[in-house]
Design a protein around this motif. Sequence first.
Motif, PDB file in Angstrom:
ATOM      1  N   LEU A 137       0.840  -1.197   0.000  1.00 32.87           N
ATOM      2  CA  LEU A 137       0.000   0.000   0.000  1.00 32.87           C
ATOM      3  C   LEU A 137       0.877   1.250   0.000  1.00 32.87           C
ATOM      4  O   LEU A 137       1.847   1.329   0.760  1.00 32.87           O
ATOM      5  N   THR A 138       0.528   2.210  -0.819  1.00 33.53           N
ATOM      6  CA  THR A 138       1.246   3.477  -0.828  1.00 33.53           C
ATOM      7  C   THR A 138       0.623   4.406   0.207  1.00 33.53           C
ATOM      8  O   THR A 138      -0.590   4.442   0.377  1.00 33.53           O
ATOM      9  N   VAL A 139       1.472   5.118   0.900  1.00 38.21           N
ATOM     10  CA  VAL A 139       1.030   6.092   1.900  1.00 38.21           C
ATOM     11  C   VAL A 139       1.610   7.441   1.504  1.00 38.21           C
ATOM     12  O   VAL A 139       2.835   7.594   1.429  1.00 38.21           O
ATOM     13  N   ASN A 140       0.747   8.400   1.234  1.00 35.36           N
ATOM     14  CA  ASN A 140       1.205   9.741   0.891  1.00 35.36           C
ATOM     15  C   ASN A 140       1.790  10.428   2.112  1.00 35.36           C
ATOM     16  O   ASN A 140       1.396  10.143   3.246  1.00 35.36           O
ATOM     17  N   GLY A 141       2.706  11.353   1.867  1.00 34.91           N
ATOM     18  CA  GLY A 141       3.265  12.149   2.950  1.00 34.91           C
ATOM     19  C   GLY A 141       2.159  12.863   3.712  1.00 34.91           C
ATOM     20  O   GLY A 141       1.158  13.272   3.105  1.00 34.91           O
ATOM     21  N   HIS A 142       2.327  12.973   5.026  1.00 37.38           N
ATOM     22  CA  HIS A 142       1.287  13.571   5.858  1.00 37.38           C
ATOM     23  C   HIS A 142       1.876  14.032   7.194  1.00 37.38           C
ATOM     24  O   HIS A 142       3.003  13.695   7.533  1.00 37.38           O
ATOM     25  N   GLU A 143       1.079  14.778   7.928  1.00 31.64           N
ATOM     26  CA  GLU A 143       1.458  15.212   9.271  1.00 31.64           C
ATOM     27  C   GLU A 143       0.895  14.221  10.288  1.00 31.64           C
ATOM     28  O   GLU A 143      -0.261  13.819  10.184  1.00 31.64           O
ATOM     29  N   LYS A 144       1.713  13.831  11.243  1.00 32.05           N
ATOM     30  CA  LYS A 144       1.241  12.972  12.331  1.00 32.05           C
ATOM     31  C   LYS A 144       1.900  13.432  13.618  1.00 32.05           C
ATOM     32  O   LYS A 144       3.127  13.486  13.695  1.00 32.05           O
ATOM     33  N   HIS A 145       1.071  13.744  14.604  1.00 30.07           N
ATOM     34  CA  HIS A 145       1.560  14.232  15.896  1.00 30.07           C
ATOM     35  C   HIS A 145       2.499  15.430  15.717  1.00 30.07           C
ATOM     36  O   HIS A 145       3.537  15.529  16.369  1.00 30.07           O
ATOM     37  N   ARG A 205     -16.097   0.956  20.522  1.00 27.68           N
ATOM     38  CA  ARG A 205     -15.716   2.335  20.853  1.00 27.68           C
ATOM     39  C   ARG A 205     -14.651   2.754  19.865  1.00 27.68           C
ATOM     40  O   ARG A 205     -13.910   1.930  19.337  1.00 27.68           O
ATOM     41  N   CYS A 206     -14.592   4.029  19.607  1.00 27.04           N
ATOM     42  CA  CYS A 206     -13.566   4.512  18.676  1.00 27.04           C
ATOM     43  C   CYS A 206     -12.288   4.847  19.444  1.00 27.04           C
ATOM     44  O   CYS A 206     -12.270   4.875  20.667  1.00 27.04           O
ATOM     45  N   LYS A 207     -11.240   5.102  18.706  1.00 24.65           N
ATOM     46  CA  LYS A 207      -9.948   5.534  19.251  1.00 24.65           C
ATOM     47  C   LYS A 207      -9.736   6.937  18.703  1.00 24.65           C
ATOM     48  O   LYS A 207      -9.255   7.108  17.581  1.00 24.65           O
ATOM     49  N   PRO A 208     -10.114   7.964  19.474  1.00 24.98           N
ATOM     50  CA  PRO A 208     -10.207   9.333  18.944  1.00 24.98           C
ATOM     51  C   PRO A 208      -8.969   9.871  18.236  1.00 24.98           C
ATOM     52  O   PRO A 208      -9.099  10.691  17.340  1.00 24.98           O
ATOM     53  N   ASP A 209      -7.784   9.410  18.594  1.00 20.85           N
ATOM     54  CA  ASP A 209      -6.601   9.913  17.896  1.00 20.85           C
ATOM     55  C   ASP A 209      -6.417   9.272  16.525  1.00 20.85           C
ATOM     56  O   ASP A 209      -5.583   9.706  15.742  1.00 20.85           O
ATOM     57  N   GLU A 210      -7.231   8.235  16.219  1.00 23.10           N
ATOM     58  CA  GLU A 210      -7.127   7.563  14.920  1.00 23.10           C
ATOM     59  C   GLU A 210      -8.435   7.519  14.146  1.00 23.10           C
ATOM     60  O   GLU A 210      -8.434   7.629  12.934  1.00 23.10           O
ATOM     61  N   ASN A 211      -9.538   7.281  14.848  1.00 20.90           N
ATOM     62  CA  ASN A 211     -10.819   7.177  14.146  1.00 20.90           C
ATOM     63  C   ASN A 211     -11.921   7.862  14.931  1.00 20.90           C
ATOM     64  O   ASN A 211     -11.804   8.070  16.131  1.00 20.90           O
ATOM     65  N   SER A 212     -12.983   8.189  14.222  1.00 16.76           N
ATOM     66  CA  SER A 212     -14.092   8.889  14.876  1.00 16.76           C
ATOM     67  C   SER A 212     -15.349   8.045  14.970  1.00 16.76           C
ATOM     68  O   SER A 212     -16.278   8.419  15.679  1.00 16.76           O
ATOM     69  N   ARG A 213     -15.386   6.921  14.273  1.00 18.00           N
ATOM     70  CA  ARG A 213     -16.528   6.017  14.329  1.00 18.00           C
ATOM     71  C   ARG A 213     -16.067   4.599  14.011  1.00 18.00           C
ATOM     72  O   ARG A 213     -15.091   4.410  13.297  1.00 18.00           O
ATOM     73  N   VAL A 214     -16.806   3.630  14.531  1.00 18.63           N
ATOM     74  CA  VAL A 214     -16.582   2.219  14.232  1.00 18.63           C
ATOM     75  C   VAL A 214     -17.958   1.599  14.045  1.00 18.63           C
ATOM     76  O   VAL A 214     -18.865   1.881  14.824  1.00 18.63           O
ATOM     77  N   GLY A 215     -18.113   0.778  13.010  1.00 17.77           N
ATOM     78  CA  GLY A 215     -19.425   0.183  12.795  1.00 17.77           C
ATOM     79  C   GLY A 215     -19.383  -1.007  11.863  1.00 17.77           C
ATOM     80  O   GLY A 215     -18.411  -1.236  11.146  1.00 17.77           O
ATOM     81  N   TRP A 216     -20.479  -1.745  11.906  1.00 17.22           N
ATOM     82  CA  TRP A 216     -20.653  -2.935  11.081  1.00 17.22           C
ATOM     83  C   TRP A 216     -21.415  -2.571   9.815  1.00 17.22           C
ATOM     84  O   TRP A 216     -22.360  -1.788   9.858  1.00 17.22           O
ATOM     85  N   PHE A 217     -21.015  -3.172   8.698  1.00 18.46           N
ATOM     86  CA  PHE A 217     -21.627  -2.963   7.393  1.00 18.46           C
ATOM     87  C   PHE A 217     -21.853  -4.313   6.724  1.00 18.46           C
ATOM     88  O   PHE A 217     -21.123  -5.263   7.002  1.00 18.46           O
ATOM     89  N   SER A 218     -22.802  -4.376   5.804  1.00 18.01           N
ATOM     90  CA  SER A 218     -22.859  -5.553   4.946  1.00 18.01           C
ATOM     91  C   SER A 218     -21.566  -5.536   4.122  1.00 18.01           C
ATOM     92  O   SER A 218     -20.958  -4.467   3.943  1.00 18.01           O
ATOM     93  N   PRO A 219     -21.125  -6.661   3.602  1.00  9.58           N
ATOM     94  CA  PRO A 219     -19.888  -6.640   2.806  1.00  9.58           C
ATOM     95  C   PRO A 219     -19.939  -5.635   1.646  1.00  9.58           C
ATOM     96  O   PRO A 219     -18.959  -4.936   1.388  1.00  9.58           O
ATOM     97  N   GLU A 220     -21.061  -5.542   0.980  1.00  8.15           N
ATOM     98  CA  GLU A 220     -21.197  -4.605  -0.135  1.00  8.15           C
ATOM     99  C   GLU A 220     -21.190  -3.163   0.357  1.00  8.15           C
ATOM    100  O   GLU A 220     -20.579  -2.283  -0.261  1.00  8.15           O
TER     101      GLU A 220
END
Length: 186
Positions: free
Chosen positions: A112-120, A145-160
């Motif tokens: 996976l390619t990761v573009n340059g970004h700011e972190k901490h 529960r989410c991990k606020p420093d990384e994500n703002s929501r967590v949830g289940w979806f159908s595969p599609e």
Amino acid sequence: MELLEQLEQYRPFNEQEARDREELLRRMRSGEELYTRDNSAAHFTASAWVVSPGRDQVLMAYHNLYDSWAWLGGHADGERDLLSVALREVREESGLVQLRPVSRDIYSLEILTVNGHEKHGRYVSSHLHLNLTYLLEADPEAPLRCKPDENSRVGWFSPEAAIAASSEPWFRQRIYSKLNAKLSGW
């Protein structure tokens, strides 16, 4: 079994996996340090495709950095058991406690390619994530529960719906579609 041996035995699902597997093997055989972020050009990460027992739901997190719904995972940071990394990351990012590896085998692999970004507050140069994905199972009724420093929501979806929720076209077309297609064999 050592990771090199696991990769040698892994049977690619498609051309992307075949080409990425060869590059992973080349880098591992070169002796390059790949397990830590000390290698700023490329390092190992582990992700999880977390599914419900009926395989009719997939867990996703809304990742702040990518501004998109995505699978869960993270850096090896020195750990050589990448299944353990995937389990740790899912627990940290979702709050799930009870997780079951459907198999200890690699489910999928991708570079996976990761573009340059700011972190901490620091700039991180563009680089590659040498990613292994594991298939994990969890109860969709378990608290999240989410991990606020990384994500703002967590949830289940159908595969599609998991594919459709991502705002990253390459991931929708090349990764999440592949992960769902592979589910029928598990």
